[in-house]
Design an enzyme around this catalytic site. Sequence first.
Site, PDB file in Angstrom:
ATOM      1  N   SER A 147      28.288  50.704  -2.931  1.00  0.00           N
ATOM      2  CA  SER A 147      27.209  50.662  -3.969  1.00  0.00           C
ATOM      3  C   SER A 147      27.520  50.406  -5.548  1.00  0.00           C
ATOM      4  O   SER A 147      26.829  50.304  -6.224  1.00  0.00           O
ATOM      5  CB  SER A 147      26.775  52.109  -3.702  1.00  0.00           C
ATOM      6  N   HIS A 180      27.191  57.647  -9.132  1.00  0.00           N
ATOM      7  CA  HIS A 180      27.290  56.366  -9.626  1.00  0.00           C
ATOM      8  C   HIS A 180      27.272  56.594 -11.151  1.00  0.00           C
ATOM      9  O   HIS A 180      26.653  57.266 -11.880  1.00  0.00           O
ATOM     10  CB  HIS A 180      26.330  55.304  -9.146  1.00  0.00           C
ATOM     11  N   ASP A 239      23.690  58.744 -11.430  1.00  0.00           N
ATOM     12  CA  ASP A 239      22.941  59.669 -10.499  1.00  0.00           C
ATOM     13  C   ASP A 239      24.268  60.707  -9.867  1.00  0.00           C
ATOM     14  O   ASP A 239      25.252  60.805 -10.494  1.00  0.00           O
ATOM     15  CB  ASP A 239      22.165  58.971  -9.530  1.00  0.00           C
TER      16      ASP A 239
END
Length: 369
Positions: free
Chosen positions: A39, A337, A334
Amino acid sequence: MASQTASHVMVALCLLGLAARHAAEATQLVPAVFVFGDSTVDVGNNNYLNSTKPARANYPKYGVDFSGSTPTGRFSNGYNLADQLAQLLGFPKSPPAYLSLTAKTIVPQMYQGINFASGGSGLSDKTGLLGAGEVIPMSLQVQYFSQVVELMQTLSGSRRTASLLSESIFFISTGSNDIFEYFLSGGNGDDGEFLLGFTAAFRSYVRALYRLGARKFSIVSITPLGCTPSQRARRLSQGGTRGGCFGPINTLSLRSYPMLAASLRDLADELPGMAYSLSDSFTMVSFIIANPRTNAWSFTELESGCCGSGPFGALGCDETAPLCDNRDGHLFWDANHPTQAASAIAAQTLFAGNRTFVSPINVRELAQL
Ligand SMILES: *[C@@H]1O[C@H](CO)[C@@H](O)[C@H](O)[C@H]1NC(C)=O
Ligand SMILES: *[C@@H]1O[C@H](CO)[C@@H](O)[C@H](O)[C@H]1NC(C)=O
């Protein structure tokens, strides 16, 4: 005195990055960028999978600072690390997600690069299955790439394909989810054994990409994963005091770096023409945490995610979650990340950083080989 010198170096670094960005507008430094990993660099592959919500980022408030405030599948408020490294190499942003391409659009695109990364994925085929539903593990990302190479060989011949691939950057950012899951499943295995498997898997994928024609690798090592909002919250929930990183996962993150570095050194000795640039992401992030305000950046919040409720904003970012005002002042977007602002520093450092943060050479030097 020391910190003043440090900030001067960072200003110089930043100016170098800016100069490079201007030069890059005129020319791409490499023909193509191929992106692999999780991600940290996914630009929307998971939008096409049956992944669970935490492994997708195609809903608000993801992308709030992206053009049109569009949630694209990037796990960021704006551009992610793949975008910003690609920009420094002279591209408008990351190449598109592999799964977004059609039989028709893949043909012109593959000569400029493709992004195979998938949020929640890892080195092991099992990583992601626990919490993310469907992901593209590294093994399948490499398999997809091999299909692209075949197509390129069919259309352009083996020699032109080999030449293009040998000049392109292969950007890999993976492994964090393997470490997260090692701890989720108890983390009471043999750490040394886990790390040996981890580096062996890493080596096998670099080797597989080399066999397919890759020569220039930019590799991101593991950050202090225990300092993410999710792991700070976990430490708190286990009775720790507020303000600390989760120690055991940081220890493993730290230990992974010298092993990965040694593996890559060995591979480069063994494989003719292989070159690489490895970030020491643990040191890089620790440096920012120790120096949150320099002439080059200013972070006012190092612990909590910008988008999310609960302790450290770690309970998930979505349309209903609170959003911070000063996104550029937050290290984390978040629970897991970085913000676009934090990724920008990482990209600059990968591209033009000194040997403390990226070695044996940086990505600019790698591109110029
Ligand atoms: C790289 O830059 C950092 C930050 O300015 C500095 O602390 C470090 O000493 C530098 N390392 C080298 C090898 O120049
Ligand atoms: C998607 O995953 C969920 C749960 O993992 C499953 O129940 C559902 O059938 C899957 N849908 C498709 C289209 O595969």
